[in-house]
Design a protein around this motif. Structure first.
Motif, PDB file in Angstrom:
ATOM      1  N   GLN A 106       0.703  -1.326   0.304  1.00  0.00           N
ATOM      2  CA  GLN A 106       0.436  -0.188   0.107  1.00  0.00           C
ATOM      3  C   GLN A 106       0.875   1.476  -0.659  1.00  0.00           C
ATOM      4  OE1 GLN A 106      -2.500   0.624   3.213  1.00  0.00           O
ATOM      5  NE2 GLN A 106      -3.771   1.747   2.423  1.00  0.00           N
ATOM      6  N   ILE A 107       2.053   1.434   0.644  1.00  0.00           N
ATOM      7  CA  ILE A 107       2.499   2.187   0.808  1.00  0.00           C
ATOM      8  C   ILE A 107       3.748   2.862  -0.576  1.00  0.00           C
ATOM      9  CG2 ILE A 107       4.391   3.866   1.719  1.00  0.00           C
ATOM     10  CD1 ILE A 107       4.091   2.228   4.389  1.00  0.00           C
ATOM     11  N   VAL A 130       2.550   5.732  -2.992  1.00  0.00           N
ATOM     12  CA  VAL A 130       3.713   6.954  -3.333  1.00  0.00           C
ATOM     13  C   VAL A 130       3.952   6.856  -5.215  1.00  0.00           C
ATOM     14  CG1 VAL A 130       6.002   7.372  -3.341  1.00  0.00           C
ATOM     15  CG2 VAL A 130       4.705   6.323  -1.358  1.00  0.00           C
ATOM     16  N   VAL A 131       3.611   5.597  -5.533  1.00  0.00           N
ATOM     17  CA  VAL A 131       4.331   5.824  -6.721  1.00  0.00           C
ATOM     18  C   VAL A 131       2.933   6.856  -7.675  1.00  0.00           C
ATOM     19  CG1 VAL A 131       4.355   4.790  -8.746  1.00  0.00           C
ATOM     20  CG2 VAL A 131       5.499   4.094  -6.857  1.00  0.00           C
ATOM     21  N   MET A 179       2.767  10.272  -9.830  1.00  0.00           N
ATOM     22  CA  MET A 179       2.487  10.140 -10.994  1.00  0.00           C
ATOM     23  C   MET A 179       1.102  11.297 -10.955  1.00  0.00           C
ATOM     24  SD  MET A 179       2.222   6.053 -12.748  1.00  0.00           S
ATOM     25  CE  MET A 179       1.421   6.365 -13.965  1.00  0.00           C
ATOM     26  N   ALA A 180       0.612  11.209  -9.821  1.00  0.00           N
ATOM     27  CA  ALA A 180      -0.887  12.288  -9.859  1.00  0.00           C
ATOM     28  C   ALA A 180       0.127  14.201  -9.865  1.00  0.00           C
ATOM     29  CB  ALA A 180      -1.204  12.536  -9.022  1.00  0.00           C
ATOM     30  N   ILE A 207      -2.387  -1.496 -10.401  1.00  0.00           N
ATOM     31  CA  ILE A 207      -1.138  -2.746 -10.730  1.00  0.00           C
ATOM     32  C   ILE A 207       0.231  -2.510  -9.390  1.00  0.00           C
ATOM     33  CG2 ILE A 207       0.234  -3.662 -12.340  1.00  0.00           C
ATOM     34  CD1 ILE A 207      -1.637  -1.200 -14.731  1.00  0.00           C
ATOM     35  N   ILE A 208       0.459  -2.067  -9.162  1.00  0.00           N
ATOM     36  CA  ILE A 208       1.520  -1.931  -8.525  1.00  0.00           C
ATOM     37  C   ILE A 208       1.898  -3.269  -7.322  1.00  0.00           C
ATOM     38  CG2 ILE A 208       3.493  -0.949  -7.465  1.00  0.00           C
ATOM     39  CD1 ILE A 208       3.055   1.686  -9.394  1.00  0.00           C
ATOM     40  N   ALA A 209       0.448  -2.438  -6.233  1.00  0.00           N
ATOM     41  CA  ALA A 209       0.104  -3.555  -5.452  1.00  0.00           C
ATOM     42  C   ALA A 209      -0.252  -4.907  -5.470  1.00  0.00           C
ATOM     43  CB  ALA A 209      -1.382  -2.833  -4.548  1.00  0.00           C
ATOM     44  N   ASN A 210      -0.785  -5.034  -6.416  1.00  0.00           N
ATOM     45  CA  ASN A 210      -0.885  -6.365  -7.150  1.00  0.00           C
ATOM     46  C   ASN A 210       0.526  -6.850  -7.118  1.00  0.00           C
ATOM     47  OD1 ASN A 210      -4.339  -7.695  -7.150  1.00  0.00           O
ATOM     48  ND2 ASN A 210      -3.979  -5.223  -7.792  1.00  0.00           N
ATOM     49  N   VAL A 211       1.259  -6.295  -8.140  1.00  0.00           N
ATOM     50  CA  VAL A 211       2.578  -7.256  -8.145  1.00  0.00           C
ATOM     51  C   VAL A 211       3.659  -7.779  -6.856  1.00  0.00           C
ATOM     52  CG1 VAL A 211       4.672  -6.681  -9.598  1.00  0.00           C
ATOM     53  CG2 VAL A 211       2.451  -6.264 -10.810  1.00  0.00           C
TER      54      VAL A 211
END
Length: 485
Positions: free
Chosen positions: A155-156, A160-161, A165-166, A180-184
């Motif tokens: 989650q952290i 952050v990513v 990006m925002a 996507i990043i959390a799942n990976v």
């Protein structure tokens, strides 16, 4: 009398899940508050639609396999490999369907950007399918501490990513990247801990399906019940109203999920040990419901009377139109806390067929009410009212069927709930008068004052009716001091 080992497992499980969830809640609020100021409401609506579709496919590829792993105490590594293989194959199949139907979904919702969003997020279908078996093994082995650490790290990093990006102007793709990043990251952790192999055994799958079929159907109906309101709003009212509604619903669910999700991951692994001892389950479950009511009902009062403060502080004035919907939805907070436990109890006693029937009946009421509200009244608030009414009806149906299986009298349940209900009425009445005559301009100060008042009154009431005693508080403090020393 429950054994010390069972009590210890339950307490430790709740503790580690609680630490993860409450830290996660804080992080989620901070991340959401930042993103809400950088990303347009319509973008949140687009991602909400795509996320709902992902959740639908996750229900399909999970197919009740996870609960079957937890329930069956005799599975071996080769059985886990078979389930992992089946869920992975299902994930690939539904990934292809999701990917190639993205253009159709975009045309249906009349939003071109939805096509690319769905194609990117379809990757999470495969990853999620590969996580089914290892996630369930972690729960079955009661490795709640590892689960907590894994969730927080993912989650952290993902948060952050997405914020970076925002700020860099990626807009809606900042929200996509977070998912996507959390799942990976979760898959990487799971594979390092449980490197399952592709190995299919039909006899194992046949045994699993005998338990998981109705569980799968129940999950499918539960998914539709949770997301029917958003699907209808997105289609009939548009993405911006959906963005406002989704933000209201999500903020309302944050504290709710971090109460229920602290308890429910622990319930099935622990209660399944008593699947042949109905009396033990009933005694423990009634105590749990009463405890959750004492938490959930004051929370309902707080969310209702702090709706404006919470929306404006966390998301900003551009989300002002979400306030009324938030107030309406918050009225069911306490009921949802209680209802969240039912599935685990049905699973623990092996009554997945009854779970499916209760979910189906609830869904039919909810789908009808939400559609009528959206078509006839065409406002987000009318859908929120319909959600509340149909949810209450559904909860009555679910508990009626569950209590019949547990052989629990409705009268006994009402007696158990009488004290928490009285507390709710007293708190709601007091805060209604307070809100009419006391106005605090500073939003943060106003929310803090309301929280302190509600918390103080709730604790005072519970002390008065001896739900908690001074000796209990003293014992807890002594244990904390001893651990620190």
């Amino acid at each position: 009398m429950e054994s010390p080992s069972v009590k210890k497992e339950f307490v430790l499980g709740v503790f580690f899940v609680a630490v993860s969830k409450y830290i996660g809640l804080f992080l989620q609020i901070v991340i959401s508050a930042i993103l809400a100021r950088l990303v347009e409401p319509s973008d949140f609506g687009v991602v909400a639609v795509a996320t709902i579709i992902i959740q639908f496919f996750s229900t399909l590829y999970e197919a009740g396999l996870g609960t079957a792993i937890i329930q069956n105490k005799e599975f071996q590594n080769k059985d886990y490999d078979s389930i992992f293989t089946l869920s992975t194959l299902l994930g690939i199949f539904f990934f292809l369907i999701f990917f190639f139907s993205s253009d159709f979904i975009a045309r249906y919702y009349e939003n071109e950007s939805l096509s690319d969003i769905c194609k990117w997020l379809s990757l999470t279908v495969i990853i999620g399918a590969m996580n089914v078996a290892p996630n369930s093994i972690l729960l079955k082995d009661k490795k709640f501490k590892l689960l907590s650490i894994r969730s927080l790290v993912a989650q952290i990093f993902a948060g952050v990513v997405s914020i970076y990006m925002a700020f860099s102007g990626y807009g809606v793709y900042a929200l996509v990247a977070s998912v996507i990043i959390a799942n990976v990251l979760i898959f990487g952790f799971n594979y390092a801990l449980y490197p399952l192999k592709l190995n299919f055994r039909f006899d194992c799958i046949k045994e699993v399906l005998s338990y998981s079929l109705f569980q799968f159907l129940s999950n499918l109906i539960a998914y539709l019940s949770r997301n029917m309101d958003k699907l209808i709003i997105g289609k009939l009212l548009g993405m911006s109203p959906l963005g406002y509604y989704e933000k209201s619903y999500k903020l309302m669910m944050m504290p709710l999920q971090n109460i229920t999700f602290v308890i429910t991951p622990v319930l099935h692994p622990i209660f399944s040990n008593f699947q042949n001892d109905l009396n033990s389950i009933v005694q423990k479950y009634m105590k749990l419901l009463k405890t959750l009511a004492y938490i959930g009902f004051p929370l309902t009062v707080f969310l209702y009377f702090c709706a404006a403060e919470l929306i404006l502080v966390f998301f900003g004035s551009q989300w002002y139109d979400s306030i009324l919907a938030f107030k309406i939805l918050s009225l069911t907070a306490g009921i949802q806390v209680l209802n969240s436990t039912c599935g685990s109890i049905f699973q623990s006693i092996g009554s997945t067929k009854e779970l499916f029937i209760s979910c189906l009946l609830s869904f039919l009421f909810m789908a009808s009410g939400l559609y009528i509200a959206c078509v006839c009244f065409k406002t987000v608030e009318s859908v929120a009212y319909a959600f509340d009414i149909t949810l209450v009806i559904g909860v009555v149906i679910v508990f009626s069927i569950l209590f019949r299986k547990l052989k629990v009298s409705i009268v006994d349940f009402l007696k158990t709930m009488s004290s928490p209900v009285i507390l709710f009425v007293l708190l709601f009445g007091f805060m209604f008068v307070y809100s009419e005559y006391v106005v605090v301009e500073n939003l943060i100060l106003s929310a803090v004052l309301k929280f302190v008042i509600i918390f103080s009154l709730a604790v005072s009431y519970m002390l008065y009716v001896k739900v908690i005693s001074f000796s209990d508080i003293k014992n807890v403090c002594n244990k904390i001091i001893k651990r620190n020393n």
